[in-house]
Design a protein around this motif. Structure first.
Motif, short mmCIF file in Angstrom:
data_model
loop_
_atom_site.label_atom_id
_atom_site.label_comp_id
_atom_site.label_asym_id
_atom_site.label_seq_id
_atom_site.Cartn_x
_atom_site.Cartn_y
_atom_site.Cartn_z
N UNK A 87 47.16 18.19 55.73
CA UNK A 87 48.32 18.56 54.93
C UNK A 87 49.14 19.95 55.85
N UNK A 88 49.74 19.57 56.77
CA UNK A 88 49.98 20.50 57.91
C UNK A 88 51.29 21.58 57.24
N UNK A 89 51.70 21.30 56.07
CA UNK A 89 52.36 22.37 55.52
C UNK A 89 51.75 23.48 54.84
N UNK A 90 50.58 23.22 54.79
CA UNK A 90 49.63 24.54 54.20
C UNK A 90 49.32 25.51 55.13
N UNK A 91 49.41 24.93 56.47
CA UNK A 91 48.94 25.86 57.59
C UNK A 91 49.70 27.31 57.71
N UNK A 92 50.82 27.10 57.72
CA UNK A 92 51.64 28.56 57.66
C UNK A 92 51.40 29.38 56.38
N UNK A 93 51.19 28.72 55.30
CA UNK A 93 50.60 29.51 54.29
C UNK A 93 49.67 30.20 54.30
N UNK A 94 48.56 29.53 54.98
CA UNK A 94 47.24 30.14 55.19
C UNK A 94 47.30 31.35 56.17
N UNK A 95 48.15 31.07 57.03
CA UNK A 95 48.32 32.26 58.21
C UNK A 95 49.11 33.24 57.63
N UNK A 96 50.17 33.06 56.76
CA UNK A 96 50.67 34.31 56.26
C UNK A 96 49.86 34.98 55.39
N UNK A 97 48.90 34.24 54.65
CA UNK A 97 47.87 34.98 53.73
C UNK A 97 47.07 35.79 54.74
N UNK A 98 46.54 35.16 55.75
CA UNK A 98 45.56 35.81 56.44
C UNK A 98 46.35 37.30 57.28
N UNK A 124 41.93 23.77 60.54
CA UNK A 124 42.23 24.29 59.12
C UNK A 124 40.89 25.28 58.61
N UNK A 125 39.97 24.50 58.73
CA UNK A 125 38.92 25.27 57.94
C UNK A 125 38.54 26.58 58.78
N UNK A 126 38.72 26.74 59.97
CA UNK A 126 38.42 27.97 60.88
C UNK A 126 39.32 29.05 60.44
N UNK A 127 40.18 28.80 59.56
CA UNK A 127 41.02 30.04 59.00
C UNK A 127 40.30 30.69 57.73
N UNK A 128 39.44 30.09 57.29
CA UNK A 128 38.58 30.94 56.11
C UNK A 128 37.60 31.74 56.32
N UNK A 129 37.27 32.53 55.54
CA UNK A 129 36.50 33.74 55.57
C UNK A 129 35.16 33.32 55.27
N UNK A 130 34.93 32.25 54.14
CA UNK A 130 33.84 31.97 53.72
C UNK A 130 33.92 30.57 53.20
N UNK A 131 32.95 29.94 52.80
CA UNK A 131 32.91 28.52 52.37
C UNK A 131 31.95 28.28 51.20
N UNK A 132 32.50 27.69 50.01
CA UNK A 132 31.47 27.14 48.98
C UNK A 132 31.82 25.56 48.96
N UNK A 133 30.70 24.96 49.19
CA UNK A 133 30.90 23.55 49.13
C UNK A 133 29.59 22.97 48.13
N UNK A 134 30.03 21.85 47.68
CA UNK A 134 29.03 21.12 46.53
C UNK A 134 27.68 20.78 47.31
N UNK A 135 27.58 20.59 48.56
CA UNK A 135 26.55 20.12 49.09
C UNK A 135 25.59 21.29 49.42
N UNK A 136 26.12 22.48 49.65
CA UNK A 136 25.37 23.70 49.81
C UNK A 136 24.88 24.32 48.30
#
Length: 201
Positions: A87-98, A124-136
């Motif tokens: 979803x390429x439109x979400x990238x600018x949103x993530x970057x603005x929040x960061x 895209x995932x590299x922009x995140x500070x932490x991860x909560x995934x079901x498998x972990x």
């Protein structure tokens, strides 16, 4: 005041198709999409994989035993994971929040194969500070256990966290825990939801 944003992955950060997954996996063993859907989705095996109760190797062994033939493990992982479109439109949103100093945390029902595919395929995932995934976490939304893991990762009070997901039931669970949460329909709507909270992206 919001300090942390939690994002779902599937159909928020990247769109996906279980139909495509089943069709591609079926193509490896001469089975139809409907047959694989019954074996994988309707049986609940996919959700066990997403809970982390099967490793990729164990999933591969299950698949071979179930379809009664050998299948290359890399081909199986590709068939099962090459089902996403960023979803390429979400990238600018993530970057603005960061840029504005907010913490970003992923909260997703996913298996290790899907997470690794998106990590390697899209930046895209590299922009995140932490991860909560079901498998972990060993639990899938809306199980309370995965949300408790999320509460530990947000590094703020629940009411200082904002969560978006395309599944209404998951949003309801987050609200019960005190988070601000909105159903994701599209990026434009998300931007409006943030603007109502005086966050401009």
């Amino acid at each position: 005041m919001i300090r942390t944003f939690l994002f779902d992955m599937g159909n928020v950060l990247a769109f996906f198709s279980h139909d495509k997954m089943c069709e591609q996996m079926g193509g490896l063993c001469g089975r139809s999409r409907a047959e694989i859907q019954k074996l994988l989705i309707e049986s609940g095996i996919q959700w066990e994989y997403e809970r982390g109760r099967l490793s990729p190797a164990e999933f591969h062994s299950w698949f071979e035993q179930t379809v009664g033939q050998s299948v290359d493990i890399q081909a199986l992982q590709t068939a099962g994971s090459d089902i996403f479109e960023l979803n390429s439109t979400i990238i600018p949103v993530l970057d603005a929040l960061k840029t504005q100093g907010y913490r970003l945390v992923l909260l997703s029902n996913t298996c290790v194969s899907h997470f690794e595919f998106i990590w390697n395929e899209f930046e895209v995932l590299q922009r995140f500070d932490d991860y909560v995934t079901s498998y972990t976490a060993g639990a899938i939304k809306p199980d309370p256990a995965i949300f408790q893991c999320a509460l530990e990762k947000i590094q703020c009070a629940p009411e200082e966290a904002f969560y978006t997901d395309d599944i209404v039931e998951y949003i309801s669970q987050a609200r019960l825990l005190g988070m601000q949460a909105e159903v994701f329909t599209d990026t434009e709507t998300l931007i409006s939801q943030l603007a109502r909270r005086e966050i401009l992206v």
